[in-house]
Motif scaffolding. Structure first.
Motif, mmCIF file in Angstrom:
data_model
loop_
_atom_site.group_PDB
_atom_site.id
_atom_site.type_symbol
_atom_site.label_atom_id
_atom_site.label_comp_id
_atom_site.label_asym_id
_atom_site.label_seq_id
_atom_site.Cartn_x
_atom_site.Cartn_y
_atom_site.Cartn_z
ATOM 1 N N GLY A 1 0.600 -1.150 0.047
ATOM 2 C CA GLY A 1 -0.099 0.076 0.036
ATOM 3 C C GLY A 1 0.881 1.384 -0.093
ATOM 4 N N THR A 2 1.915 1.218 0.675
ATOM 5 C CA THR A 2 2.841 2.293 0.902
ATOM 6 C C THR A 2 3.550 2.727 -0.634
ATOM 7 O OG1 THR A 2 4.686 1.359 1.606
ATOM 8 C CG2 THR A 2 3.444 1.915 3.310
ATOM 9 N N MET A 3 3.580 1.548 -1.283
ATOM 10 C CA MET A 3 4.420 1.723 -2.615
ATOM 11 C C MET A 3 3.274 2.425 -3.642
ATOM 12 S SD MET A 3 7.382 1.177 -3.508
ATOM 13 C CE MET A 3 7.612 2.097 -4.909
ATOM 14 N N ILE A 4 1.987 2.113 -3.410
ATOM 15 C CA ILE A 4 0.965 2.609 -4.343
ATOM 16 C C ILE A 4 0.970 4.222 -4.157
ATOM 17 C CG2 ILE A 4 -1.270 3.119 -4.847
ATOM 18 C CD1 ILE A 4 -1.779 0.134 -4.036
ATOM 19 N N ALA B 1 11.417 -0.468 -1.017
ATOM 20 C CA ALA B 1 12.400 -1.267 0.103
ATOM 21 C C ALA B 1 12.243 -2.704 -0.437
ATOM 22 C CB ALA B 1 11.835 -1.202 1.541
ATOM 23 N N ALA B 2 11.444 -3.324 -0.995
ATOM 24 C CA ALA B 2 11.198 -4.533 -1.659
ATOM 25 C C ALA B 2 11.561 -4.494 -3.117
ATOM 26 C CB ALA B 2 9.998 -5.094 -1.302
ATOM 27 N N THR B 3 11.997 -5.619 -3.571
ATOM 28 C CA THR B 3 12.334 -5.798 -4.991
ATOM 29 C C THR B 3 11.234 -5.821 -5.793
ATOM 30 O OG1 THR B 3 14.568 -6.994 -4.004
ATOM 31 C CG2 THR B 3 14.189 -6.757 -6.570
ATOM 32 N N MET B 4 11.274 -4.927 -6.611
ATOM 33 C CA MET B 4 10.103 -4.907 -7.825
ATOM 34 C C MET B 4 10.584 -4.156 -8.799
ATOM 35 S SD MET B 4 6.973 -2.891 -5.715
ATOM 36 C CE MET B 4 6.925 -3.621 -4.068
ATOM 37 N N PRO B 5 11.463 -4.680 -9.634
ATOM 38 C CA PRO B 5 12.224 -3.837 -10.541
ATOM 39 C C PRO B 5 11.457 -2.975 -11.590
ATOM 40 C CG PRO B 5 13.073 -6.163 -10.425
ATOM 41 C CD PRO B 5 11.768 -5.918 -9.755
ATOM 42 N N SER B 6 10.291 -3.633 -11.886
ATOM 43 C CA SER B 6 9.500 -2.824 -13.085
ATOM 44 C C SER B 6 8.743 -1.939 -12.303
ATOM 45 C CB SER B 6 8.390 -4.035 -13.776
ATOM 46 O OG SER B 6 7.660 -4.659 -12.898
ATOM 47 N N VAL B 7 8.657 -1.695 -11.239
ATOM 48 C CA VAL B 7 8.014 -0.635 -10.438
ATOM 49 C C VAL B 7 8.744 0.354 -10.069
ATOM 50 C CG1 VAL B 7 6.290 -0.227 -8.525
ATOM 51 C CG2 VAL B 7 6.178 -2.226 -9.706
#
Ligand code: UDP
Length: 242
Positions: free
Chosen positions: A79-82, A103-109
């Motif tokens: 949610g914080t990423m949104i 903080a978490a790996t999500m390369p396309s984001v």
């Protein structure tokens, strides 16, 4: 104060983006927060932001409904990423370069947060927006804000709330509550004044990171609060403890 602040860490809670609603993102509030941040960045201060996610999902609430806490906190962090994507984009629309990190790996984001890359971006004039909290369950974005401020060698953490500082009691419930202009970490922790969680204050104390608590709707705006106009409370080392 702004001239003394080369680099700040601003904590933006989910509720600041939800405005009058309790859920989601309200475009006028998002733009309002982005405009205040752009103002400070235009003045030459480097700005790092940690965003909350209470307007989308809180791990504790999910756990209370039966979801296991680790999964619920992962949902909270997403949610914080949104919010981070929305805020970073809104800042860019104000004409200020901005880059989200996760903080978490999500390369396309978004790029994965490292202090090294975030510092480089700050030095290049980007406002960096940090999503995903600390990347660990059982923490809050208040603790993430303090941790990132220390990692990024910021001068201060700014925490915007619904009230204009730290009070002796909850001013919404107790009309006799008085506001501190400054207060020590140990007093805030000892008196259990719930402005940020204890872990955040303890981390700030152990690393001498000052925290300024101010009202999100302060007429002077974030820039004014930084310049010492506007009302706020400074949480830091006791004044006689140099
Ligand atoms: N969260 C987490 N680890 C962190 C930061 C946040 O697990 O380091 C999760 C947690 O579930 C929390 C949610 O993300 O309830 C949203 O963050 P927070 O409650 O701090 O947001 P705010 O109250 O500032 O909007």
């Amino acid at each position: 104060m702004s001239s003394a602040c080369k680099r700040i860490l601003l904590k933006v809670s989910g509720e600041a983006l939800a405005g009058d609603n309790s859920f989601g993102i309200e475009p006028p509030f998002l733009q309002g927060v982005a405009a205040q941040i752009a103002d400070v960045a235009r003045g030459g201060t480097q700005v790092a932001i940690v965003v909350g996610g209470g307007n989308i999902f809180r791990g504790m609430a999910g756990a209370a409904d039966g979801t296991d806490r680790v999964t619920a906190d992962l949902m909270g962090m997403l949610g914080t990423m949104i919010n981070a994507l929305a805020l970073s984009n809104a800042i860019s629309r104000q004409g200020i370069k901005s880059k989200p990190f996760s903080a978490a790996t999500m390369p396309s984001v978004a790029d994965t947060f490292t202090a090294r890359d975030a510092k480089l971006a700050l030095e290049e004039g980007f406002v960096v927006v940090l999503g995903g909290g600390t990347g660990n369950p059982f923490f809050t974005t208040d603790t993430a804000a303090t941790l990132r401020a220390i990692e990024l060698e910021c001068d201060v953490v700014l925490k915007g709330t619904k009230v204009d500082g730290v009070y002796s009691a909850d001013p919404m419930k107790d009309p006799s509550a008085t506001r501190y202009s400054q207060i020590s970490y140990d007093e805030v922790i000892g008196q259990n004044l719930k402005v940020m969680d204890t872990a955040a204050f303890a981390l700030a104390r152990d690393n001498s990171m000052p925290i300024i608590v101010y009202a999100l709707d302060d007429a002077a705006g974030l820039a004014g609060v930084l310049e010492g106009r506007g009302r706020s409370t400074r949480v830091g080392k006791p004044v006689d403890d140099k």
